[in-house]
Write a protein that holds these residues in place. Sequence first.
Motif, PDB file in Angstrom:
ATOM      1  N   ARG A   1       1.296  -1.199  -0.036  1.00  0.00           N
ATOM      2  CA  ARG A   1      -0.160  -0.301   0.174  1.00  0.00           C
ATOM      3  C   ARG A   1       0.967   1.045   0.162  1.00  0.00           C
ATOM      4  O   ARG A   1       0.554   2.098  -1.022  1.00  0.00           O
ATOM      5  N   MET A   2       2.219   1.501   1.249  1.00  0.00           N
ATOM      6  CA  MET A   2       2.917   2.572   0.686  1.00  0.00           C
ATOM      7  C   MET A   2       3.340   2.999  -0.581  1.00  0.00           C
ATOM      8  O   MET A   2       3.664   3.887  -0.828  1.00  0.00           O
ATOM      9  N   GLU A   3       3.876   1.816  -1.488  1.00  0.00           N
ATOM     10  CA  GLU A   3       4.405   1.964  -2.145  1.00  0.00           C
ATOM     11  C   GLU A   3       3.756   1.970  -3.574  1.00  0.00           C
ATOM     12  O   GLU A   3       3.738   2.297  -4.952  1.00  0.00           O
ATOM     13  N   GLY A   4       2.362   2.194  -3.392  1.00  0.00           N
ATOM     14  CA  GLY A   4       1.700   2.686  -4.803  1.00  0.00           C
ATOM     15  C   GLY A   4       0.680   1.571  -5.210  1.00  0.00           C
ATOM     16  O   GLY A   4      -0.214   1.329  -6.578  1.00  0.00           O
ATOM     17  N   ASP A   5       1.112   0.017  -4.706  1.00  0.00           N
ATOM     18  CA  ASP A   5       0.756  -1.042  -5.688  1.00  0.00           C
ATOM     19  C   ASP A   5      -0.898  -1.707  -4.710  1.00  0.00           C
ATOM     20  O   ASP A   5      -0.421  -2.546  -3.340  1.00  0.00           O
ATOM     21  N   PHE A   6      -2.075  -1.323  -5.107  1.00  0.00           N
ATOM     22  CA  PHE A   6      -3.082  -0.739  -4.398  1.00  0.00           C
ATOM     23  C   PHE A   6      -3.681  -2.572  -4.312  1.00  0.00           C
ATOM     24  O   PHE A   6      -3.881  -2.855  -3.542  1.00  0.00           O
ATOM     25  N   SER A   7      -3.758  -3.061  -5.751  1.00  0.00           N
ATOM     26  CA  SER A   7      -4.548  -4.261  -5.733  1.00  0.00           C
ATOM     27  C   SER A   7      -3.518  -6.077  -5.012  1.00  0.00           C
ATOM     28  O   SER A   7      -4.088  -6.609  -4.277  1.00  0.00           O
ATOM     29  N   ASN A   8      -1.839  -5.449  -5.281  1.00  0.00           N
ATOM     30  CA  ASN A   8      -1.103  -6.301  -4.249  1.00  0.00           C
ATOM     31  C   ASN A   8      -1.038  -6.201  -2.590  1.00  0.00           C
ATOM     32  O   ASN A   8      -1.001  -6.999  -1.904  1.00  0.00           O
ATOM     33  N   ALA A   9      -2.022  -4.859  -2.514  1.00  0.00           N
ATOM     34  CA  ALA A   9      -1.701  -4.882  -0.476  1.00  0.00           C
ATOM     35  C   ALA A   9      -2.655  -5.585  -0.381  1.00  0.00           C
ATOM     36  O   ALA A   9      -2.931  -6.385   0.581  1.00  0.00           O
ATOM     37  N   ASN A  10      -4.179  -5.749  -1.390  1.00  0.00           N
ATOM     38  CA  ASN A  10      -4.963  -6.020  -0.558  1.00  0.00           C
ATOM     39  C   ASN A  10      -5.074  -7.853  -1.277  1.00  0.00           C
ATOM     40  O   ASN A  10      -5.716  -8.022  -0.149  1.00  0.00           O
ATOM     41  N   TYR A  11      -4.603  -8.108  -1.824  1.00  0.00           N
ATOM     42  CA  TYR A  11      -3.970  -9.491  -1.761  1.00  0.00           C
ATOM     43  C   TYR A  11      -3.210  -9.904  -0.114  1.00  0.00           C
ATOM     44  O   TYR A  11      -4.146 -11.154   0.082  1.00  0.00           O
ATOM     45  N   TRP A  12      -2.348  -9.211  -0.241  1.00  0.00           N
ATOM     46  CA  TRP A  12      -1.250  -9.776   1.105  1.00  0.00           C
ATOM     47  C   TRP A  12      -2.469  -9.193   2.260  1.00  0.00           C
ATOM     48  O   TRP A  12      -2.337 -10.508   2.981  1.00  0.00           O
ATOM     49  N   PHE A  13      -3.767  -8.447   2.988  1.00  0.00           N
ATOM     50  CA  PHE A  13      -4.472  -8.489   4.023  1.00  0.00           C
ATOM     51  C   PHE A  13      -5.524  -9.479   3.678  1.00  0.00           C
ATOM     52  O   PHE A  13      -5.761  -9.904   4.663  1.00  0.00           O
ATOM     53  N   HIS A  14      -5.706  -9.816   2.486  1.00  0.00           N
ATOM     54  CA  HIS A  14      -7.133 -11.379   1.973  1.00  0.00           C
ATOM     55  C   HIS A  14      -6.128 -11.726   2.636  1.00  0.00           C
ATOM     56  O   HIS A  14      -7.007 -13.406   3.631  1.00  0.00           O
ATOM     57  N   ILE A  15      -4.808 -12.382   2.785  1.00  0.00           N
ATOM     58  CA  ILE A  15      -4.114 -14.023   2.916  1.00  0.00           C
ATOM     59  C   ILE A  15      -3.560 -13.537   4.244  1.00  0.00           C
ATOM     60  O   ILE A  15      -3.959 -14.708   4.998  1.00  0.00           O
ATOM     61  N   ALA A  16      -3.573 -12.607   5.087  1.00  0.00           N
ATOM     62  CA  ALA A  16      -2.982 -12.202   6.274  1.00  0.00           C
ATOM     63  C   ALA A  16      -4.650 -12.456   7.540  1.00  0.00           C
ATOM     64  O   ALA A  16      -4.506 -12.955   8.614  1.00  0.00           O
ATOM     65  N   GLY A  17      -6.234 -12.148   6.738  1.00  0.00           N
ATOM     66  CA  GLY A  17      -7.420 -12.662   7.164  1.00  0.00           C
ATOM     67  C   GLY A  17      -7.237 -11.867   8.365  1.00  0.00           C
ATOM     68  O   GLY A  17      -6.943  -9.982   8.462  1.00  0.00           O
ATOM     69  N   SER A  18      -8.065 -12.315   9.149  1.00  0.00           N
ATOM     70  CA  SER A  18      -8.334 -11.459  10.305  1.00  0.00           C
ATOM     71  C   SER A  18      -6.775 -11.130  11.789  1.00  0.00           C
ATOM     72  O   SER A  18      -7.193 -11.766  12.255  1.00  0.00           O
ATOM     73  N   HIS A  19      -6.233 -10.668  11.318  1.00  0.00           N
ATOM     74  CA  HIS A  19      -5.532 -10.626  12.227  1.00  0.00           C
ATOM     75  C   HIS A  19      -5.625 -10.081  13.602  1.00  0.00           C
ATOM     76  O   HIS A  19      -6.758  -8.849  14.098  1.00  0.00           O
TER      77      HIS A  19
END
Length: 193
Positions: free
Chosen positions: A85-103
């Motif tokens: 997200r901080m580098e501006g790759d928003f779709s990739n950020a959302n992918y990793w948030f999905h993988i992290a799950g409900s942290h």
Amino acid sequence: MNNDLEQIAERLESRQTLQALMPKKAWDADLDGRIAKLPPSARPAHIALKAGLHLLNESLAASHSYSQEIEDDPTGCYWHGIMHRMEGDFSNANYWFHIAGSHPAMQKLQDRAADWVRNSTILNDVPDGAVRDGLAAIARQTRWNPSAFTSLVSLQESGKISEETRSALEYVQHLELTELFSHTRHAARDWME
């Protein structure tokens, strides 16, 4: 080891400025070198701590290298998402948030962010529009939604909205970084002894 790590954490926590939504370079290049010199470890909690320290220092590439080592760890995935997200790759950020799950850090973050929006004057200071609506939604939601926050950051970085909203989003990001770092630090406490 404990002393080096504590000094690094204290320096990062004493910053007078918040991390940029999209930083261009490390906040403190010397500190970045000190983080890199911390002893190696194969434990995911230790690797996640290094990823977090680098991200708190706005050193995206260094943080990324560590989070890539622990792609099966929810904390590593959460740091990975924030880095993208901080580098501006928003779709990739959302992918990793999905993988992290409900942290586990997300509930404290949600509570703190909602409390801040409800009890500060921030909504009075933010112009009408999508970011104001997004901040108001944070106050109403019961679970942290990193993808919704990523959408707000994306909108801010698009240049289509007022710069007056940037400081509010940076503060919410600060809350996110603080809660995730607290969780990560606790998980790696054995490394700090």
